[in-house]
Design a protein around this motif. Structure first.
Motif, PDB file in Angstrom:
ATOM      1  N   GLN A 182       0.725  -1.038  -0.072  1.00 41.45           N
ATOM      2  CA  GLN A 182      -0.079  -0.081  -0.087  1.00 41.45           C
ATOM      3  C   GLN A 182       0.922   1.425  -0.093  1.00 41.45           C
ATOM      4  OE1 GLN A 182      -2.561   0.671   3.381  1.00 41.45           O
ATOM      5  NE2 GLN A 182      -3.173   2.665   2.967  1.00 41.45           N
ATOM      6  N   ILE A 183       0.842   2.019  -1.040  1.00 43.90           N
ATOM      7  CA  ILE A 183       1.763   3.371  -1.116  1.00 43.90           C
ATOM      8  C   ILE A 183       1.359   4.294  -0.310  1.00 43.90           C
ATOM      9  CG2 ILE A 183       2.700   4.989  -2.808  1.00 43.90           C
ATOM     10  CD1 ILE A 183       2.165   2.945  -5.113  1.00 43.90           C
ATOM     11  N   ILE A 184       1.994   4.833   0.726  1.00 41.49           N
ATOM     12  CA  ILE A 184       1.686   5.602   1.487  1.00 41.49           C
ATOM     13  C   ILE A 184       2.299   7.211   1.340  1.00 41.49           C
ATOM     14  CG2 ILE A 184       1.659   6.451   3.985  1.00 41.49           C
ATOM     15  CD1 ILE A 184       0.066   3.859   3.537  1.00 41.49           C
ATOM     16  N   LYS A 185       3.447   7.145   0.892  1.00 40.49           N
ATOM     17  CA  LYS A 185       4.248   8.325   0.604  1.00 40.49           C
ATOM     18  C   LYS A 185       5.097   8.218  -0.760  1.00 40.49           C
ATOM     19  CE  LYS A 185       4.583  10.349   5.120  1.00 40.49           C
ATOM     20  NZ  LYS A 185       5.428  10.850   6.065  1.00 40.49           N
ATOM     21  N   ILE A 186       5.302   9.428  -1.381  1.00 38.28           N
ATOM     22  CA  ILE A 186       6.375   9.212  -2.524  1.00 38.28           C
ATOM     23  C   ILE A 186       7.197  10.384  -2.329  1.00 38.28           C
ATOM     24  CG2 ILE A 186       6.963   9.269  -5.063  1.00 38.28           C
ATOM     25  CD1 ILE A 186       4.336   7.684  -5.500  1.00 38.28           C
ATOM     26  N   ASP A 187       8.468  10.073  -2.173  1.00 40.20           N
ATOM     27  CA  ASP A 187       9.429  11.391  -1.819  1.00 40.20           C
ATOM     28  C   ASP A 187       8.914  12.275  -0.630  1.00 40.20           C
ATOM     29  OD1 ASP A 187      11.110  10.329  -3.835  1.00 40.20           O
ATOM     30  OD2 ASP A 187      10.651  11.602  -5.449  1.00 40.20           O
ATOM     31  N   GLY A 188       8.553  11.622   0.071  1.00 34.81           N
ATOM     32  CA  GLY A 188       7.968  12.322   1.348  1.00 34.81           C
ATOM     33  C   GLY A 188       6.543  12.965   1.249  1.00 34.81           C
ATOM     34  N   ILE A 189       5.863  13.031   0.104  1.00 31.73           N
ATOM     35  CA  ILE A 189       4.587  13.521  -0.070  1.00 31.73           C
ATOM     36  C   ILE A 189       3.659  12.448   0.092  1.00 31.73           C
ATOM     37  CG2 ILE A 189       3.117  14.548  -1.801  1.00 31.73           C
ATOM     38  CD1 ILE A 189       5.480  15.453  -3.220  1.00 31.73           C
ATOM     39  N   THR A 190       2.535  12.616   0.869  1.00 29.30           N
ATOM     40  CA  THR A 190       1.546  11.852   1.314  1.00 29.30           C
ATOM     41  C   THR A 190       0.739  11.546  -0.012  1.00 29.30           C
ATOM     42  OG1 THR A 190       1.647  12.529   3.798  1.00 29.30           O
ATOM     43  CG2 THR A 190      -0.421  11.275   2.671  1.00 29.30           C
ATOM     44  N   ILE A 191       0.369  10.332  -0.117  1.00 31.77           N
ATOM     45  CA  ILE A 191      -0.724   9.734  -1.193  1.00 31.77           C
ATOM     46  C   ILE A 191      -1.999   9.722  -0.823  1.00 31.77           C
ATOM     47  CG2 ILE A 191      -0.925   8.062  -2.897  1.00 31.77           C
ATOM     48  CD1 ILE A 191       1.496   9.803  -3.374  1.00 31.77           C
ATOM     49  N   ASN A 192      -2.896  10.410  -1.162  1.00 35.51           N
ATOM     50  CA  ASN A 192      -4.388  10.324  -0.793  1.00 35.51           C
ATOM     51  C   ASN A 192      -5.350   9.728  -1.699  1.00 35.51           C
ATOM     52  OD1 ASN A 192      -4.054  11.629   1.892  1.00 35.51           O
ATOM     53  ND2 ASN A 192      -3.594  13.423   0.468  1.00 35.51           N
ATOM     54  N   LYS A 193      -4.886   9.640  -3.178  1.00 41.76           N
ATOM     55  CA  LYS A 193      -5.496   9.085  -4.051  1.00 41.76           C
ATOM     56  C   LYS A 193      -4.559   8.749  -5.097  1.00 41.76           C
ATOM     57  CE  LYS A 193      -6.926  13.796  -5.661  1.00 41.76           C
ATOM     58  NZ  LYS A 193      -6.362  14.427  -4.652  1.00 41.76           N
ATOM     59  N   LYS A 194      -5.090   8.004  -6.267  1.00 38.88           N
ATOM     60  CA  LYS A 194      -4.414   7.482  -7.431  1.00 38.88           C
ATOM     61  C   LYS A 194      -3.707   8.601  -8.150  1.00 38.88           C
ATOM     62  CE  LYS A 194      -5.587   3.720  -9.587  1.00 38.88           C
ATOM     63  NZ  LYS A 194      -6.217   2.842 -10.790  1.00 38.88           N
ATOM     64  N   LYS A 195      -4.666   9.584  -8.261  1.00 37.42           N
ATOM     65  CA  LYS A 195      -4.075  10.732  -8.954  1.00 37.42           C
ATOM     66  C   LYS A 195      -2.836  11.485  -8.330  1.00 37.42           C
ATOM     67  CE  LYS A 195      -5.573  15.277 -11.177  1.00 37.42           C
ATOM     68  NZ  LYS A 195      -4.609  15.954 -10.503  1.00 37.42           N
ATOM     69  N   ASP A 196      -2.689  11.321  -7.182  1.00 41.92           N
ATOM     70  CA  ASP A 196      -1.437  12.095  -6.619  1.00 41.92           C
ATOM     71  C   ASP A 196      -0.072  11.340  -7.030  1.00 41.92           C
ATOM     72  OD1 ASP A 196      -3.048  13.644  -5.133  1.00 41.92           O
ATOM     73  OD2 ASP A 196      -3.106  12.190  -3.519  1.00 41.92           O
ATOM     74  N   ILE A 197      -0.355  10.007  -7.181  1.00 39.22           N
ATOM     75  CA  ILE A 197       0.990   9.361  -7.836  1.00 39.22           C
ATOM     76  C   ILE A 197       1.404   9.671  -9.318  1.00 39.22           C
ATOM     77  CG2 ILE A 197       1.860   6.911  -8.452  1.00 39.22           C
ATOM     78  CD1 ILE A 197      -0.124   5.857  -6.496  1.00 39.22           C
ATOM     79  N   TYR A 198       0.328   9.741 -10.000  1.00 40.65           N
ATOM     80  CA  TYR A 198       0.528  10.335 -11.458  1.00 40.65           C
ATOM     81  C   TYR A 198       1.167  11.779 -11.490  1.00 40.65           C
ATOM     82  CZ  TYR A 198      -2.311   6.106 -12.563  1.00 40.65           C
ATOM     83  OH  TYR A 198      -2.873   4.847 -12.651  1.00 40.65           O
ATOM     84  N   ASP A 199       0.563  12.564 -10.543  1.00 38.44           N
ATOM     85  CA  ASP A 199       0.906  14.012 -10.512  1.00 38.44           C
ATOM     86  C   ASP A 199       2.478  14.140 -10.153  1.00 38.44           C
ATOM     87  OD1 ASP A 199      -1.436  14.757 -11.221  1.00 38.44           O
ATOM     88  OD2 ASP A 199      -2.261  15.184  -9.209  1.00 38.44           O
ATOM     89  N   ILE A 200       2.968  13.153  -9.231  1.00 32.38           N
ATOM     90  CA  ILE A 200       4.251  13.250  -8.801  1.00 32.38           C
ATOM     91  C   ILE A 200       5.247  12.660  -9.927  1.00 32.38           C
ATOM     92  CG2 ILE A 200       6.128  12.466  -7.213  1.00 32.38           C
ATOM     93  CD1 ILE A 200       3.752  12.340  -5.130  1.00 32.38           C
ATOM     94  N   ILE A 201       4.729  11.640 -10.466  1.00 32.14           N
ATOM     95  CA  ILE A 201       5.689  10.961 -11.632  1.00 32.14           C
ATOM     96  C   ILE A 201       5.511  11.800 -12.978  1.00 32.14           C
ATOM     97  CG2 ILE A 201       5.789   8.968 -13.330  1.00 32.14           C
ATOM     98  CD1 ILE A 201       4.649   7.215 -11.023  1.00 32.14           C
ATOM     99  N   LYS A 202       4.640  12.285 -13.232  1.00 31.16           N
ATOM    100  CA  LYS A 202       4.567  13.398 -14.466  1.00 31.16           C
ATOM    101  C   LYS A 202       5.545  14.052 -14.349  1.00 31.16           C
ATOM    102  CE  LYS A 202       0.998  16.920 -13.544  1.00 31.16           C
ATOM    103  NZ  LYS A 202      -0.212  17.244 -13.744  1.00 31.16           N
TER     104      LYS A 202
END
Length: 326
Positions: free
Chosen positions: A149-169
């Motif tokens: 379960q993905i909780i954070k990416i680079d210290g940024i909290t993930i609240n929904k799937k779109k948050d993951i895409y926004d970071i990666i883009k």
């Protein structure tokens, strides 16, 4: 006993060979036409509208090949043979494959509820949204695990799937990202590298808790999995929120995934799903736009099926078609 065995040896050998041909499981799967699943009892809604027609999810019948069915598939155009790796990749265990199917079903159900309530102008609220790694492609450069379960990416909290895409883009190819995940109640630090196409080579499925008004309760069978029933599930829920029979008394069928914006996605096995709908005397079959629709039309014309095959890109396309025929 020796004499009995000797006298009946040919028959005993025949039974052993027959048992082997009928029961030994080969590393192959066979797909063939399925049927319809009436969705009227999959969801219960307070004070729901009762339609006179029916809304049905289609499915493909799939089973493990035995030596006899393997041979039959070579001479029967209604049987398609697949290697195990075509159905279940070699880098995925059966447990992980089932996890992917279960989470895909849950995500498809959540998307169906959101789309139906939104279209019917009913209230809903997403209370919780968890993002799980459900598949990892072989070319991925990561130590992520299925069920993370993905909780954070680079210290940024993930609240929904779109948050993951926004970071990666905003990343570049070969950039490394650091992920905080939870797996089996234990927190881990993982990594992944950005690949071409601004991806990290995984599939993420959302598992949400949704509060709805009126309240809705789902009821799935234990052997159900996957997201291909999303489109018809959305229609089933939507029909219960209306004050008229959107089916017009007809037997409705079809296939396709659905996202929370109401967009319809393509699926596998459309020809077998159409054949199953025809076998069960459905009046209409909704197919996702693109290759799915083209294949369905090809099969309909080939066998001169008496069923309306309708192309849909969005849930709105489906609703507009039914409204025009009520």
């Amino acid at each position: 006993m020796k004499k009995t065995i000797k006298n009946n040896l040919p028959f005993i050998i025949f039974l052993i060979v027959l048992y082997f041909l009928l029961s030994f499981k080969l590393p192959y799967y066979i797909d063939t036409s399925g049927g319809l699943i009436d969705l009227k009892d999959r969801y219960k809604i307070d004070n729901e509208y009762k339609i006179k027609g029916s809304i049905n999810m289609t499915y493909v019948s799939e089973y493990r090949a035995t030596p006899i069915t393997f041979i039959m598939s070579k001479f029967n155009n209604n049987l398609d043979l697949y290697k195990r790796n075509d159905v279940m990749p070699s880098n995925v265990t059966e447990d992980e494959y089932n996890f992917y199917g279960e989470k895909s079903l849950k995500e498809g159900s959540d998307n169906a509820i959101i789309t139906a309530y939104k279209k019917a102008l009913k209230k809903y609220k997403i209370i919780n949204d968890k993002e799980y790694v459900t598949y990892i492609f072989e070319d991925a450069k990561t130590n992520l695990k299925i069920k993370d379960q993905i909780i954070k990416i680079d210290g940024i909290t993930i609240n929904k799937k779109k948050d993951i895409y926004d970071i990666i883009k905003d990343k570049n190819v070969n950039d490394k990202i650091n992920l905080t995940v939870i797996n089996n109640k234990v927190e881990y630090n993982r990594y992944a590298y950005i690949l071409d196409g601004k991806i990290i080579g995984i599939i993420v499925s959302s598992d949400r808790k949704i509060e709805t008004y009126p309240k809705i309760k789902s009821n799935f069978e234990d052997n159900e999995y996957g997201s291909s029933g999303g489109l018809l599930t959305t229609l089933s829920i939507y029909s219960k929120l209306l004050d008229y029979d959107i089916t017009g008394g007809r037997k409705i069928s079809g296939t396709g995934t659905i996202d929370e914006e109401g967009n319809v996605g393509e699926i596998d096995g459309v020809k077998y799903k159409l054949k199953g709908a025809v076998k069960e005397k459905a009046d209409v079959f909704f197919a996702p736009s693109g290759d799915n629709y083209k294949e369905a039309i090809k099969i309909k014309n080939k066998y001169n099926y008496k069923i309306d095959v309708v192309e849909v890109k969005t849930f709105d396309d489906l609703v507009e078609y039914l409204k025009k025929r009520n």
